[in-house]
Design an enzyme around this catalytic site. Structure first.
Site, short mmCIF file in Angstrom:
data_model
loop_
_atom_site.label_atom_id
_atom_site.label_comp_id
_atom_site.label_asym_id
_atom_site.label_seq_id
_atom_site.Cartn_x
_atom_site.Cartn_y
_atom_site.Cartn_z
N HIS A 126 12.88 -11.33 -3.36
CA HIS A 126 12.66 -12.02 -4.62
C HIS A 126 14.00 -12.19 -5.33
O HIS A 126 14.85 -11.32 -5.28
CB HIS A 126 11.63 -11.31 -5.51
CG HIS A 126 11.80 -9.83 -5.63
ND1 HIS A 126 11.26 -8.95 -4.73
CD2 HIS A 126 12.44 -9.08 -6.55
CE1 HIS A 126 11.55 -7.72 -5.10
NE2 HIS A 126 12.28 -7.76 -6.19
N ASP A 163 6.91 -16.76 -1.77
CA ASP A 163 8.01 -17.58 -2.30
C ASP A 163 7.57 -18.45 -3.48
O ASP A 163 8.13 -19.51 -3.71
CB ASP A 163 8.62 -18.47 -1.20
CG ASP A 163 9.00 -17.68 0.04
OD1 ASP A 163 9.73 -16.70 -0.11
OD2 ASP A 163 8.56 -18.05 1.14
#
EC number: 6.3.4.4
Length: 428
Positions: A41, A13
């Site tokens: 993503h 992340d």
């Protein structure tokens, strides 16, 4: 020949999708080399968010080839759904290529993932229940089903029957759970295979030909170094190798063809799920960072744990991935804090250490040693040059680079493409 690997340097992340999307503008081939749909993503294009889990970020450039490499584990159902999502948004997928050697995630992998996690009780590792681990287990045990097998109806039938017989014994005898019926999944998943058939090829040939012909190739990692099964916080890790070394295994490209490794990190730290996190914040500062940074998992929606920037973690990532350049994201999230902190070392039982211990028990006893820097109050989301950052923000960026020991090639002050600023091109 120029090849660049993008890796996450923390627990995932970090904004790899954004940086990959940004660097893709100058690449001709973009490839993923490990993981599955357990990692998401997010790419922002003209203010519109696109969330992907399997397909590389380069798909938004129709003139470039996007590759799902052999090191990935692919859920055909998820892949077909993601393709449909892109088609509905007007995005062409004719430039996608899928390795015939990639392994397939099937319903029994997901069910086994769930049952294994439940059986751990208080010792859960925080799996996303996507079947990733069990699929990699089958791969290592040499009973996995690959994309090439999925496309051949007779081979798929034979291998699915064999694997279901074994898995159903586990479900019924060990977990006291229901068996999965062959007829419930065979035709469905064979049909998924037919829907993706036109994309399937030996992607190692494509990648090596591209490099041999002087084309720019970008390799996109998932998760992060600290989730690597060998170099991460084991056992609170993923089942593959997000480190840069994973590229050679997961793409079929030799190590001599890797030129640069870009490590992506945030100006703070976050992680989803259980496991060690020395700089984790439990106060109002942590809550503020979580809310301002929108720290909720792309795949799970779970609130992420957040903490200060940890240079011990970053130096570990630099070493095991051979990082040559750094992309520092989310500096804007720290705006408005009177003081910002960077962990420079740990206190382990009264002794100062500057390395990341392998032992979970030692990690539990590690206390972060912080260096405090003055914060900044200005809104920096419109900044386009390092010199235009407030002095304190500029000093923070420079200190991060010094502590990690890697030069910063880009810094970001927001999620948009235009908010990523170049200090040094990684393609030169």
């Amino acid at each position: 020949m120029t090849s660049v690997v993008v890796v996450g340097t923390q627990w995932g992340d970090e904004g790899k999708g954004k940086i990959t999307d940004f660097l893709s503008a100058n690449a001709e081939v973009i490839a993923r080399y490990q993981g599955g749909d357990n990692a998401g993503h997010t790419i922002v294009i003209d203010g519109k968010k696109f969330k992907l889990h399997l397909i590389p970020s380069g798909i938004f450039f129709p003139e470039k080839i996007s590759v799902i490499g052999n090191g990935m584990v692919v859920n055909p159902k998820s892949l077909v759904k993601e393709l449909s999502y892109l088609h509905e948004e007007g995005v062409t997928t004719d430039n996608l290529r899928i390795s015939d050697r990639a392994h397939v995630i099937l319903p029994y992998h997901i069910e086994l993932d769930r049952l294994q996690e439940e059986a751990k009780g208080d010792n859960k590792i925080g799996t996303t229940i996507k079947g990733i681990g069990p699929a990699y287990m089958d791969k290592a045990a040499r009973v996995g089903i690959r994309i090439a097998d999925l496309l051949d109806k007779d081979i798929f039938r034979e291998r699915l029957e064999r694997n279901l017989a074994e898995k159903n014994r586990l479900f019924e005898k060990l977990y006291d759970s229901k068996a999965i019926v062959f007829d419930d999944i065979f035709e469905e998943y064979y049909e998924y295979g037919q829907q993706i058939k036109k994309y399937v090829i030996d992607t190692s040939v494509i990648l090596n030909d591209a490099l041999d012909n002087g084309k720019r190739v970008l390799f996109e990692g998932a998760q992060g170094v600290m989730l690597d099964i060998d170099q991460g916080t084991y056992p609170f890790v993923t089942s593959s190798n997000p480190v840069a070394g994973g590229v050679t295994i997961g793409s079929g490209v030799g190590p001599s063809k890797i030129d640069k490794v870009v490590g992506v990190c945030k100006a703070y730290t976050s992680r989803v799920g259980d496991g060690p996190f020395p700089t984790e914040l439990f106060d109002e500062v942590g809550e503020r960072i979580r809310e301002v940074g929108h720290e909720y998992g792309t795949t799970t929606g779970r609130p992420r744990r957040v903490g200060w920037f940890d240079s011990v973690v970053m130096r570990h990532s630099r070493r095991v991935s051979g990082i040559t350049n750094l992309s520092l994201n989310s500096i804007d999230v720290l705006s408005g804090l009177d003081t910002v902190k960077i962990c420079v070392a740990y206190d382990l039982d009264g002794q100062r250490i500057d390395y990341y211990p392998a032992s979970l028990e030692q990690l539990k006893r590690c206390k972060p040693i912080y260096e405090e820097l003055p914060g900044w109050s200005e809104d920096i989301t419109g900044v386009r040059n390092l010199e235009d950052l407030p002095e304190n923000a500029r000093n923070y960026v420079r200190r991060v680079s010094e502590l990690v020991g890697v030069r910063i090639s880009t810094f970001s002050v927001g999620p948009g493409r235009e908010q990523t600023n170049i200090l040094e091109s990684v393609w030169s």
